[in-house]
Write a protein that holds these residues in place. Sequence first.
Motif, PDB file in Angstrom:
ATOM      1  N   PHE A 138      21.457  10.864 -10.148  1.00 54.85           N
ATOM      2  CA  PHE A 138      21.133   9.769 -11.054  1.00 54.85           C
ATOM      3  C   PHE A 138      19.782   9.957 -11.730  1.00 54.85           C
ATOM      4  CE2 PHE A 138      19.859   8.513  -6.751  1.00 54.85           C
ATOM      5  CZ  PHE A 138      18.504   8.328  -6.926  1.00 54.85           C
ATOM      6  N   GLY A 139      19.055  11.041 -11.405  1.00 50.25           N
ATOM      7  CA  GLY A 139      17.751  11.262 -12.007  1.00 50.25           C
ATOM      8  C   GLY A 139      16.758  11.826 -11.021  1.00 50.25           C
ATOM      9  N   THR A 140      15.491  11.526 -11.232  1.00 49.92           N
ATOM     10  CA  THR A 140      14.415  12.070 -10.404  1.00 49.92           C
ATOM     11  C   THR A 140      13.637  10.948  -9.732  1.00 49.92           C
ATOM     12  OG1 THR A 140      14.188  14.000 -11.851  1.00 49.92           O
ATOM     13  CG2 THR A 140      12.353  13.504 -10.390  1.00 49.92           C
ATOM     14  N   LEU A 141      13.444  11.086  -8.416  1.00 54.17           N
ATOM     15  CA  LEU A 141      12.627  10.154  -7.639  1.00 54.17           C
ATOM     16  C   LEU A 141      11.280  10.794  -7.349  1.00 54.17           C
ATOM     17  CD1 LEU A 141      15.151   8.999  -4.874  1.00 54.17           C
ATOM     18  CD2 LEU A 141      14.480   7.715  -6.907  1.00 54.17           C
ATOM     19  N   THR A 142      10.251   9.972  -7.199  1.00 50.39           N
ATOM     20  CA  THR A 142       8.973  10.425  -6.673  1.00 50.39           C
ATOM     21  C   THR A 142       8.836   9.852  -5.270  1.00 50.39           C
ATOM     22  OG1 THR A 142       7.953  10.496  -8.867  1.00 50.39           O
ATOM     23  CG2 THR A 142       6.475  10.408  -6.967  1.00 50.39           C
ATOM     24  N   LEU A 143       8.573  10.711  -4.289  1.00 50.58           N
ATOM     25  CA  LEU A 143       8.451  10.298  -2.896  1.00 50.58           C
ATOM     26  C   LEU A 143       7.010  10.500  -2.436  1.00 50.58           C
ATOM     27  CD1 LEU A 143      11.701  11.986  -1.506  1.00 50.58           C
ATOM     28  CD2 LEU A 143      11.430   9.707  -2.477  1.00 50.58           C
ATOM     29  N   LEU A 144       6.457   9.505  -1.760  1.00 60.17           N
ATOM     30  CA  LEU A 144       5.082   9.567  -1.271  1.00 60.17           C
ATOM     31  C   LEU A 144       5.084   9.300   0.227  1.00 60.17           C
ATOM     32  CD1 LEU A 144       1.976   7.952  -3.011  1.00 60.17           C
ATOM     33  CD2 LEU A 144       2.137   8.263  -0.544  1.00 60.17           C
ATOM     34  N   ASP A 145       4.648  10.306   0.985  1.00 63.34           N
ATOM     35  CA  ASP A 145       4.686  10.255   2.445  1.00 63.34           C
ATOM     36  C   ASP A 145       3.278  10.061   2.999  1.00 63.34           C
ATOM     37  OD1 ASP A 145       5.018  10.618   5.140  1.00 63.34           O
ATOM     38  OD2 ASP A 145       5.521  12.751   5.017  1.00 63.34           O
ATOM     39  N   ASP A 146       2.994   8.856   3.474  1.00 60.19           N
ATOM     40  CA  ASP A 146       1.707   8.558   4.110  1.00 60.19           C
ATOM     41  C   ASP A 146       1.968   7.989   5.501  1.00 60.19           C
ATOM     42  OD1 ASP A 146      -1.092   8.624   3.990  1.00 60.19           O
ATOM     43  OD2 ASP A 146      -1.193   6.477   3.592  1.00 60.19           O
ATOM     44  N   ALA A 147       2.962   8.565   6.181  1.00 53.96           N
ATOM     45  CA  ALA A 147       3.488   7.963   7.401  1.00 53.96           C
ATOM     46  C   ALA A 147       3.098   8.691   8.673  1.00 53.96           C
ATOM     47  CB  ALA A 147       5.016   7.882   7.310  1.00 53.96           C
ATOM     48  N   TYR A 148       2.026   9.489   8.631  1.00 51.77           N
ATOM     49  CA  TYR A 148       1.616  10.151   9.876  1.00 51.77           C
ATOM     50  C   TYR A 148       1.126   9.142  10.899  1.00 51.77           C
ATOM     51  CZ  TYR A 148      -0.756  13.096  13.241  1.00 51.77           C
ATOM     52  OH  TYR A 148      -1.156  13.685  14.414  1.00 51.77           O
ATOM     53  N   ASN A 149       0.423   8.129  10.406  1.00 54.77           N
ATOM     54  CA  ASN A 149      -0.058   7.081  11.302  1.00 54.77           C
ATOM     55  C   ASN A 149      -0.459   5.876  10.465  1.00 54.77           C
ATOM     56  OD1 ASN A 149      -0.689   5.864  13.732  1.00 54.77           O
ATOM     57  ND2 ASN A 149      -1.782   7.643  14.510  1.00 54.77           N
ATOM     58  N   ALA A 150      -0.771   4.777  11.144  1.00 55.47           N
ATOM     59  CA  ALA A 150      -1.118   3.562  10.409  1.00 55.47           C
ATOM     60  C   ALA A 150      -2.041   2.674  11.230  1.00 55.47           C
ATOM     61  CB  ALA A 150       0.148   2.786  10.031  1.00 55.47           C
ATOM     62  N   ASN A 151      -3.055   2.137  10.572  1.00 57.66           N
ATOM     63  CA  ASN A 151      -3.928   1.117  11.143  1.00 57.66           C
ATOM     64  C   ASN A 151      -4.276   0.163  10.002  1.00 57.66           C
ATOM     65  OD1 ASN A 151      -6.346   2.120   9.714  1.00 57.66           O
ATOM     66  ND2 ASN A 151      -6.166   3.877  11.088  1.00 57.66           N
ATOM     67  N   PRO A 152      -4.917  -0.953  10.273  1.00 56.32           N
ATOM     68  CA  PRO A 152      -5.185  -1.916   9.188  1.00 56.32           C
ATOM     69  C   PRO A 152      -5.941  -1.328   8.007  1.00 56.32           C
ATOM     70  CG  PRO A 152      -5.510  -2.970  11.322  1.00 56.32           C
ATOM     71  CD  PRO A 152      -5.284  -1.508  11.598  1.00 56.32           C
ATOM     72  N   LEU A 153      -6.912  -0.450   8.276  1.00 59.40           N
ATOM     73  CA  LEU A 153      -7.719   0.112   7.194  1.00 59.40           C
ATOM     74  C   LEU A 153      -6.897   1.066   6.322  1.00 59.40           C
ATOM     75  CD1 LEU A 153     -10.592   0.085   6.057  1.00 59.40           C
ATOM     76  CD2 LEU A 153     -11.091   2.085   7.466  1.00 59.40           C
ATOM     77  N   SER A 154      -6.139   1.978   6.958  1.00 55.75           N
ATOM     78  CA  SER A 154      -5.350   2.929   6.174  1.00 55.75           C
ATOM     79  C   SER A 154      -4.183   2.237   5.479  1.00 55.75           C
ATOM     80  CB  SER A 154      -4.836   4.063   7.069  1.00 55.75           C
ATOM     81  OG  SER A 154      -3.882   3.597   8.003  1.00 55.75           O
ATOM     82  N   MET A 155      -3.647   1.183   6.106  1.00 58.29           N
ATOM     83  CA  MET A 155      -2.565   0.438   5.475  1.00 58.29           C
ATOM     84  C   MET A 155      -3.074  -0.274   4.222  1.00 58.29           C
ATOM     85  SD  MET A 155       0.732  -0.164   5.882  1.00 58.29           S
ATOM     86  CE  MET A 155       1.226  -0.088   7.614  1.00 58.29           C
ATOM     87  N   LYS A 156      -4.235  -0.875   4.318  1.00 61.32           N
ATOM     88  CA  LYS A 156      -4.834  -1.557   3.164  1.00 61.32           C
ATOM     89  C   LYS A 156      -5.097  -0.557   2.030  1.00 61.32           C
ATOM     90  CE  LYS A 156      -7.150  -5.044   1.150  1.00 61.32           C
ATOM     91  NZ  LYS A 156      -7.759  -4.379  -0.044  1.00 61.32           N
ATOM     92  N   ALA A 157      -5.582   0.626   2.379  1.00 64.71           N
ATOM     93  CA  ALA A 157      -5.858   1.637   1.362  1.00 64.71           C
ATOM     94  C   ALA A 157      -4.581   2.063   0.647  1.00 64.71           C
ATOM     95  CB  ALA A 157      -6.538   2.851   2.001  1.00 64.71           C
TER      96      ALA A 157
END
Length: 334
Positions: A138-157
């Motif tokens: 159906f076309g081209t998607l852009t995928l962004l992987d920032d899922a190595y870990n998560a805490n409130p500061l990195s989630m907010k960023a």
Amino acid sequence: EFHKTTEQVALRKSRIFDAMPSGSHAVINRDMDEWPLVVAAAQRQTLNVISFGTHEQSDIRWLNPSPLTTDAGAEVAIGERRVTLPLYGQGAHVVMNIMAALGTMLALGLPYAEVLPGLAALEKVEGRGQEWQQRCTFGTLTLLDDAYNANPLSMKALLDQLTARRVTGHKHLILGDMLELGEGSDEYHRELVPDIAAAGVSSLVLVGEQMQALAPQLERSIAHVACANDHDQARLALLPRLAEGDLVVAKGSNKFNLSGLLKHLTRLSYVVLDEAEGELISAQSTLPFRPGSLVKLVTAMVVLDHVQDLSRTLTVEAGDMVGGSGANLKVGDT
């Protein structure tokens, strides 16, 4: 959960200073909420503190902070000197990491100016903001992987970065629980609601109990909110909503392996049927993908229909090379 609170985490991690001799250097994030606790621990050991961040009292200060760096790069003050970090379109967390590295180089007396030009070639790594494009039927998607870990500061960023991001299609977000935040974990998750709602996503998939608890609030501002307990549920919830030019972002603690979910999000569809019984044996994906190599499948069916002894060894001869795909075979291969 063992440490109860993020303050306890900060205090226990600060114990590393106890093994450092007086006069050593500690490079510390000036922007973190636990700064007073961590810097006090370093000062008790009479360490030389080098701070970095956006705070006006940082020794290494980001002067033009933004969720995404612009074409002008990141302007940074290192003491009295100003430098431009050639980081273009990078998330704020990358700038923070580079400033931490610069602080370490200062502590070691290394010539940091020599490495600055090379930052323009910096590549995002898996789970830490890696981004790629995936072609689909159906076309081209852009995928962004920032899922190595998560805490409130990195989630907010990440959410700030997503809010600032402009796309030709729609934005989709997959969020997993932030783990090991102690007794205040539920509250840390609830505090994300305004930022998630402001990110401009058209669909949201929540993985994990604490993220799923936010669904009733987020349904008020996001058109499509789904809760998923595993990868298959998350994929099935998201796939029907994807279209040309869309951006899909994943963030959560590593336990949920959302990086793996992104990798397999657009795998080619397949359907395996028991023709005699008319029963579905296995299937993958609800999108109308076509088999990637129908010729190979038909070839395999012809071979199975006409070759009785599949254990027989054959040698590739010159007359076998008739053009088209050769499956990387050459004359003489067996």
